[in-house]
Write a protein that holds these residues in place. Structure first.
Motif, PDB file in Angstrom:
ATOM      1  N   ASP A 157      -4.651   1.708   4.855  1.00  0.00           N
ATOM      2  CA  ASP A 157      -5.462   2.021   5.900  1.00  0.00           C
ATOM      3  C   ASP A 157      -6.827   1.235   5.696  1.00  0.00           C
ATOM      4  O   ASP A 157      -7.591   1.782   4.697  1.00  0.00           O
ATOM      5  N   PRO A 158      -7.147   0.067   6.480  1.00  0.00           N
ATOM      6  CA  PRO A 158      -8.450  -0.426   6.100  1.00  0.00           C
ATOM      7  C   PRO A 158      -9.664   0.463   6.037  1.00  0.00           C
ATOM      8  O   PRO A 158     -10.670   0.130   5.526  1.00  0.00           O
ATOM      9  N   SER A 159      -9.677   1.440   7.005  1.00  0.00           N
ATOM     10  CA  SER A 159     -10.950   2.135   7.233  1.00  0.00           C
ATOM     11  C   SER A 159     -11.129   3.344   6.076  1.00  0.00           C
ATOM     12  O   SER A 159     -12.083   3.936   6.277  1.00  0.00           O
ATOM     13  N   PHE A 160     -10.149   3.680   5.432  1.00  0.00           N
ATOM     14  CA  PHE A 160     -10.070   4.614   4.463  1.00  0.00           C
ATOM     15  C   PHE A 160     -11.233   4.185   3.202  1.00  0.00           C
ATOM     16  O   PHE A 160     -11.360   3.243   2.941  1.00  0.00           O
ATOM     17  N   ILE A 161     -11.783   5.473   3.117  1.00  0.00           N
ATOM     18  CA  ILE A 161     -12.920   5.396   2.184  1.00  0.00           C
ATOM     19  C   ILE A 161     -12.561   5.823   0.672  1.00  0.00           C
ATOM     20  O   ILE A 161     -12.147   6.979   0.441  1.00  0.00           O
ATOM     21  N   ASN A 162     -12.602   4.963  -0.039  1.00  0.00           N
ATOM     22  CA  ASN A 162     -12.378   5.216  -1.508  1.00  0.00           C
ATOM     23  C   ASN A 162     -13.966   5.971  -2.005  1.00  0.00           C
ATOM     24  O   ASN A 162     -14.840   5.249  -2.036  1.00  0.00           O
ATOM     25  N   GLU A 163     -13.455   6.623  -2.979  1.00  0.00           N
ATOM     26  CA  GLU A 163     -14.892   7.400  -3.807  1.00  0.00           C
ATOM     27  C   GLU A 163     -14.615   7.406  -4.985  1.00  0.00           C
ATOM     28  O   GLU A 163     -13.524   7.902  -5.311  1.00  0.00           O
ATOM     29  N   TYR A 164     -15.483   7.088  -5.825  1.00  0.00           N
ATOM     30  CA  TYR A 164     -15.344   7.122  -7.528  1.00  0.00           C
ATOM     31  C   TYR A 164     -16.420   7.671  -8.141  1.00  0.00           C
ATOM     32  O   TYR A 164     -17.633   7.134  -7.841  1.00  0.00           O
ATOM     33  N   LYS A 165     -16.049   8.813  -8.799  1.00  0.00           N
ATOM     34  CA  LYS A 165     -17.328   9.396  -9.495  1.00  0.00           C
ATOM     35  C   LYS A 165     -17.365   8.868 -10.975  1.00  0.00           C
ATOM     36  O   LYS A 165     -16.070   8.954 -11.540  1.00  0.00           O
ATOM     37  N   TYR A 166     -18.626   8.741 -11.358  1.00  0.00           N
ATOM     38  CA  TYR A 166     -18.729   8.390 -12.867  1.00  0.00           C
ATOM     39  C   TYR A 166     -20.047   9.073 -13.476  1.00  0.00           C
ATOM     40  O   TYR A 166     -20.930   9.221 -12.702  1.00  0.00           O
ATOM     41  N   THR A 167     -19.948   9.140 -14.671  1.00  0.00           N
ATOM     42  CA  THR A 167     -21.205   9.443 -15.487  1.00  0.00           C
ATOM     43  C   THR A 167     -21.922   8.636 -16.158  1.00  0.00           C
ATOM     44  O   THR A 167     -21.231   7.643 -16.961  1.00  0.00           O
TER      45      THR A 167
ATOM     46  N   ASP B 150     -13.243  -3.382   1.922  1.00  0.00           N
ATOM     47  CA  ASP B 150     -13.992  -4.440   1.057  1.00  0.00           C
ATOM     48  C   ASP B 150     -13.133  -4.089  -0.134  1.00  0.00           C
ATOM     49  O   ASP B 150     -13.385  -5.355  -0.962  1.00  0.00           O
ATOM     50  N   LEU B 151     -12.427  -3.287  -0.624  1.00  0.00           N
ATOM     51  CA  LEU B 151     -11.742  -3.237  -1.769  1.00  0.00           C
ATOM     52  C   LEU B 151     -10.627  -4.467  -1.701  1.00  0.00           C
ATOM     53  O   LEU B 151     -10.379  -5.293  -2.695  1.00  0.00           O
ATOM     54  N   SER B 152     -10.099  -4.708  -0.712  1.00  0.00           N
ATOM     55  CA  SER B 152      -9.110  -5.735  -0.292  1.00  0.00           C
ATOM     56  C   SER B 152      -9.725  -7.049  -0.341  1.00  0.00           C
ATOM     57  O   SER B 152      -9.207  -8.237  -1.151  1.00  0.00           O
ATOM     58  N   ILE B 153     -11.110  -7.167   0.152  1.00  0.00           N
ATOM     59  CA  ILE B 153     -11.687  -8.508  -0.123  1.00  0.00           C
ATOM     60  C   ILE B 153     -11.997  -8.818  -1.241  1.00  0.00           C
ATOM     61  O   ILE B 153     -12.066  -9.959  -1.795  1.00  0.00           O
ATOM     62  N   PHE B 154     -12.642  -7.911  -2.184  1.00  0.00           N
ATOM     63  CA  PHE B 154     -12.987  -7.920  -3.273  1.00  0.00           C
ATOM     64  C   PHE B 154     -11.459  -8.476  -4.289  1.00  0.00           C
ATOM     65  O   PHE B 154     -11.787  -9.318  -5.034  1.00  0.00           O
ATOM     66  N   THR B 155     -10.613  -7.932  -4.056  1.00  0.00           N
ATOM     67  CA  THR B 155      -9.364  -7.986  -5.041  1.00  0.00           C
ATOM     68  C   THR B 155      -9.022  -9.361  -4.661  1.00  0.00           C
ATOM     69  O   THR B 155      -8.635 -10.232  -5.562  1.00  0.00           O
TER      70      THR B 155
ATOM     71  N   ARG C  24      -4.682   2.698  -6.114  1.00  0.00           N
ATOM     72  CA  ARG C  24      -3.729   1.720  -5.243  1.00  0.00           C
ATOM     73  C   ARG C  24      -4.463   1.528  -3.780  1.00  0.00           C
ATOM     74  O   ARG C  24      -5.120   2.637  -3.545  1.00  0.00           O
ATOM     75  N   PHE C  25      -3.923   0.665  -3.156  1.00  0.00           N
ATOM     76  CA  PHE C  25      -4.260   0.331  -1.742  1.00  0.00           C
ATOM     77  C   PHE C  25      -3.439   1.690  -0.812  1.00  0.00           C
ATOM     78  O   PHE C  25      -2.548   1.732  -1.195  1.00  0.00           O
ATOM     79  N   THR C  26      -4.163   2.050   0.164  1.00  0.00           N
ATOM     80  CA  THR C  26      -3.551   3.054   0.961  1.00  0.00           C
ATOM     81  C   THR C  26      -2.878   2.214   2.200  1.00  0.00           C
ATOM     82  O   THR C  26      -1.818   2.937   2.584  1.00  0.00           O
TER      83      THR C  26
ATOM     84  N   GLY D 234       0.755  -1.282   0.000  1.00  0.00           N
ATOM     85  CA  GLY D 234      -0.006  -0.083  -0.089  1.00  0.00           C
ATOM     86  C   GLY D 234       0.915   1.217  -0.103  1.00  0.00           C
ATOM     87  O   GLY D 234       2.014   1.349   0.124  1.00  0.00           O
ATOM     88  N   ILE D 235       0.190   2.411  -0.352  1.00  0.00           N
ATOM     89  CA  ILE D 235       0.986   3.694  -0.089  1.00  0.00           C
ATOM     90  C   ILE D 235       1.556   3.993   1.237  1.00  0.00           C
ATOM     91  O   ILE D 235       2.781   4.429   1.295  1.00  0.00           O
ATOM     92  N   LYS D 236       0.737   3.890   2.225  1.00  0.00           N
ATOM     93  CA  LYS D 236       1.181   4.338   3.578  1.00  0.00           C
ATOM     94  C   LYS D 236       1.620   2.894   4.535  1.00  0.00           C
ATOM     95  O   LYS D 236       2.340   2.922   5.325  1.00  0.00           O
ATOM     96  N   ALA D 237       1.044   1.709   4.287  1.00  0.00           N
ATOM     97  CA  ALA D 237       1.391   0.475   4.946  1.00  0.00           C
ATOM     98  C   ALA D 237       0.984  -0.535   3.980  1.00  0.00           C
ATOM     99  O   ALA D 237       0.247  -0.327   2.775  1.00  0.00           O
ATOM    100  N   ASP D 238       1.620  -1.863   4.683  1.00  0.00           N
ATOM    101  CA  ASP D 238       1.435  -2.880   3.583  1.00  0.00           C
ATOM    102  C   ASP D 238       0.330  -3.896   4.522  1.00  0.00           C
ATOM    103  O   ASP D 238       0.208  -3.707   5.543  1.00  0.00           O
TER     104      ASP D 238
END
Length: 148
Positions: free
Chosen positions: A106-116, A136-141, A102-104, A52-56
């Motif tokens: 931090d398991p509690s970090f909230i990813n936000e993705y905007k699309y149209t 959740d992203l980790s589990i999915f991956t 990328r993974f940060t 991850g960016i900050k930790a593994d």
């Protein structure tokens, strides 16, 4: 990599570009057998290290007596405290599949993705956003990699 032979095979990880500190090696050699006995597993394997960016994240998988139905996946950030990963839900899969990045670490970090996307007859555009926790992203991956 099987937890029982970890002390012998852990040096081979460096051939793949995965470098573990002496503290991480020692912690894995101690904590994986404890994980095996605490969860009453027949076999525990170190699945890998997700950088991850900050930790593994370190990920391990275990199987119980019933190898088809008694499977567990756990993750750790310090190689000592292992947290059970839940199974991926359909909502989790659909939301996490839309994310990029990328993974940060931090398991509690909230990813936000905007699309149209086009709505109705295709003339109007509507902006939507999806928020997914890093866990959740980790589990999915991990589920996606295991199924491939």
């Amino acid at each position: 990599m099987d937890a029982e032979g970890l002390h012998v095979n852990i040096e081979y990880l460096s051939n793949c570009g995965i470098i573990l500190s002496p503290e991480q090696k020692a912690a894995l050699q101690i904590s994986l057998p404890i994980l095996k006995s605490d969860h009453k597993l027949k076999r525990v394997k170190l699945w890998g290290k997700v950088q991850g960016i900050k930790a593994d994240y370190f990920v391990a998988h275990g199987v119980g007596v019933d190898e088809l139905n008694d499977r567990k996946a756990v993750y750790s950030q310090d190689c000592l405290l292992w947290v059970l990963l839940p199974f991926a839900t359909e909502e989790m899969k659909s939301n996490a599949a839309k994310l990029q990045g990328r993974f940060t670490g931090d398991p509690s970090f909230i990813n936000e993705y905007k699309y149209t996307r086009k709505t109705g007859d295709g003339d109007t555009m509507q902006e939507e956003s999806v928020t997914v926790e890093q866990l959740d992203l980790s589990i999915f991956t991990l589920n996606t990699i295991q199924l491939d």
